[in-house]
Design a protein around this motif. Structure first.
Motif, PDB file in Angstrom:
ATOM      1  N   GLY A 194       0.792  -1.218   0.000  1.00 28.42           N
ATOM      2  CA  GLY A 194       0.000   0.000   0.000  1.00 28.42           C
ATOM      3  C   GLY A 194       0.830   1.276   0.000  1.00 28.42           C
ATOM      4  O   GLY A 194       0.383   2.313  -0.510  1.00 28.42           O
ATOM      5  N   GLU A 196       3.187   2.011  -1.780  1.00 28.75           N
ATOM      6  CA  GLU A 196       3.577   2.403  -3.136  1.00 28.75           C
ATOM      7  C   GLU A 196       2.613   3.410  -3.748  1.00 28.75           C
ATOM      8  O   GLU A 196       2.957   4.092  -4.718  1.00 28.75           O
ATOM      9  CB  GLU A 196       3.667   1.175  -4.038  1.00 28.75           C
ATOM     10  CG  GLU A 196       4.811   0.242  -3.700  1.00 28.75           C
ATOM     11  CD  GLU A 196       4.851  -0.966  -4.631  1.00 28.75           C
ATOM     12  OE1 GLU A 196       4.193  -0.924  -5.695  1.00 28.75           O
ATOM     13  OE2 GLU A 196       5.531  -1.949  -4.290  1.00 28.75           O
ATOM     14  N   ARG A 197       1.398   3.501  -3.210  1.00 27.59           N
ATOM     15  CA  ARG A 197       0.414   4.402  -3.792  1.00 27.59           C
ATOM     16  C   ARG A 197       0.881   5.853  -3.697  1.00 27.59           C
ATOM     17  O   ARG A 197       0.842   6.582  -4.678  1.00 27.59           O
ATOM     18  CB  ARG A 197      -0.939   4.232  -3.112  1.00 27.59           C
ATOM     19  CG  ARG A 197      -1.568   2.859  -3.311  1.00 27.59           C
ATOM     20  CD  ARG A 197      -2.995   2.832  -2.766  1.00 27.59           C
ATOM     21  NE  ARG A 197      -3.600   1.537  -3.005  1.00 27.59           N
ATOM     22  CZ  ARG A 197      -3.611   0.540  -2.124  1.00 27.59           C
ATOM     23  NH1 ARG A 197      -3.050   0.719  -0.930  1.00 27.59           N
ATOM     24  NH2 ARG A 197      -4.170  -0.614  -2.411  1.00 27.59           N
ATOM     25  N   GLU A 198       1.310   6.262  -2.504  1.00 20.75           N
ATOM     26  CA  GLU A 198       1.701   7.657  -2.321  1.00 20.75           C
ATOM     27  C   GLU A 198       2.945   7.840  -1.457  1.00 20.75           C
ATOM     28  O   GLU A 198       3.753   8.709  -1.721  1.00 20.75           O
ATOM     29  CB  GLU A 198       0.543   8.466  -1.713  1.00 20.75           C
ATOM     30  CG  GLU A 198      -0.633   8.661  -2.652  1.00 20.75           C
ATOM     31  CD  GLU A 198      -1.651   9.651  -2.104  1.00 20.75           C
ATOM     32  OE1 GLU A 198      -1.707   9.826  -0.869  1.00 20.75           O
ATOM     33  OE2 GLU A 198      -2.372  10.239  -2.912  1.00 20.75           O
ATOM     34  N   ILE A 324      -2.771   0.493  -8.006  1.00 23.37           N
ATOM     35  CA  ILE A 324      -2.601   1.943  -8.050  1.00 23.37           C
ATOM     36  C   ILE A 324      -3.358   2.517  -9.251  1.00 23.37           C
ATOM     37  O   ILE A 324      -3.247   2.028 -10.362  1.00 23.37           O
ATOM     38  CB  ILE A 324      -1.107   2.296  -8.148  1.00 23.37           C
ATOM     39  CG1 ILE A 324      -0.359   1.806  -6.909  1.00 23.37           C
ATOM     40  CG2 ILE A 324      -0.913   3.797  -8.311  1.00 23.37           C
ATOM     41  CD1 ILE A 324       1.117   1.993  -6.954  1.00 23.37           C
ATOM     42  N   GLU A 328      -3.566   8.662  -8.038  1.00 27.64           N
ATOM     43  CA  GLU A 328      -2.120   8.515  -8.049  1.00 27.64           C
ATOM     44  C   GLU A 328      -1.583   8.469  -9.472  1.00 27.64           C
ATOM     45  O   GLU A 328      -0.509   8.972  -9.768  1.00 27.64           O
ATOM     46  CB  GLU A 328      -1.686   7.260  -7.287  1.00 27.64           C
ATOM     47  CG  GLU A 328      -1.975   7.299  -5.787  1.00 27.64           C
ATOM     48  CD  GLU A 328      -3.376   6.870  -5.447  1.00 27.64           C
ATOM     49  OE1 GLU A 328      -4.046   6.285  -6.334  1.00 27.64           O
ATOM     50  OE2 GLU A 328      -3.819   7.127  -4.318  1.00 27.64           O
TER      51      GLU A 328
END
Length: 330
Positions: A194, A196-198, A324, A328
């Motif tokens: 998770g 990696e999303r933001e 994603i 994003e």
């Protein structure tokens, strides 16, 4: 072992860090000493702990090793504060990132560790009851008084991380003496992508290094739980069962099978494949791994020479895709 810069700072850490969550409770002094010896012999430097680990016993154990044959200069010491050891009626930990709490905890950590400074000090968890500027003021004070060399956040969302980095920047409201945001420590594995999303993109843009905790999916990615729960495992431990159970799911089982298949094709262990995937993910400066025994740690360190082939990484990426999308990616 590879040595890496933490973000855009001058701090250098080993690509694999040694976690101490169970030290002083499930891991005694003899076992801890053997683990640390194995770790240092392999070129490791980063030792990660927290004031709450074993109610301070993990730090006390590290301190006893530093008072013995271990040279403080050989370690990059990371500790965390912001979660109080006292507990509420329902057994939950008390999050407290107020200035007084943080600085009191830091002083207690330094006393237990037997050192006058940390290399990296992190706020362990967001505290909605304390203004962020107050929390960051404590970090600035800790650097200014020499009690830590660098500071960062752990388990914070991306938007707060970005806000903190702005406030801690030398050009920010805290002034030219502000220490900057050196690192973020977050859970990151093939079972938990998770961030990696933001968060990971934000950290990279802000110049903060990423320390990945539980890169082996709380031990599940080793494959030890494929058919049963071993009696000696964390999932069988009364105080750690709840930590592992969220990943004992059908989805996790599918990911473990994919990792196991990839490992068989490479002639390596599932543990090595899972660790190499996180260790070499963009933005990660160190993957922090905790081991029950020195033998387990040797198995972890055996992954040092493994570089995943691009096709294998691509398949694992696809199998565990965190989905994603908007906003994003637009």
């Amino acid at each position: 072992m590879q040595q890496r810069r933490v973000g855009r700072t001058g701090l250098t850490v080993s690509s694999v860090g040694l976690g101490t969550m169970t030290w002083g409770r499930d891991t005694d002094e003899h076992e801890a000493a053997e683990q640390l010896e194995v770790f240092l012999d392999a070129g490791g430097t980063l030792v990660d702990t927290a004031a709450t680990y074993g109610d301070g016993d993990a730090e006390r154990l590290i301190g006893s090793l530093l008072a013995g044959s271990v040279d403080r200069e050989d370690l990059v010491l990371v500790s965390k504060a912001g979660v109080r050891n006292r507990r509420t009626v329902d057994g939950a930990s008390v999050v407290d990132a107020s200035r007084g709490s943080l600085l009191d905890t830091l002083d207690a950590s330094l006393a237990r560790l037997g050192t006058d400074h940390l290399d990296l000090w992190l706020v362990q968890s967001p505290d909605p009851g304390t203004p962020l500027q107050e929390t960051l003021g404590a970090l600035e004070h800790a650097v200014g008084t020499g009690r830590t060399r660098y500071v960062g956040l752990s388990n914070y969302p991306a938007w707060t991380t970005a806000q903190a980095a702005t406030l801690l920047a030398p050009a920010g409201p805290l002034g030219p003496g502000a220490p900057g945001l050196a690192a973020v420590e977050v859970e990151y594995s093939l079972l938990q992508r998770g961030v990696e999303r933001e968060l990971v993109p934000a950290a990279r843009a802000l110049g903060a290094g990423v320390l990945a905790w539980s890169p082996l999916g709380r031990g599940v990615l080793t494959g030890k739980y494929r058919h049963a729960v071993p009696a000696s495992s964390r999932a069988a431990s009364p105080h750690l069962r709840g930590f592992v159970e969220p990943y004992l799911t059908e989805r996790a089982h599918g990911v473990v099978e994919a990792v196991t298949t990839a490992a068989a094709g490479l002639g390596r262990s599932a543990l090595e494949v899972a660790l190499a995937w996180v260790r070499d993910a963009p933005g990660v400066c160190s993957a922090v791994v905790g081991a029950r025994t020195a033998g387990q740690l040797r198995g972890v360190l055996a992954a040092d020479d493994l570089e995943l082939p691009a096709p294998i990484r691509a398949v694992l990426d696809e199998v565990t895709n965190p989905g994603i999308g908007y906003p994003e990616r637009f």
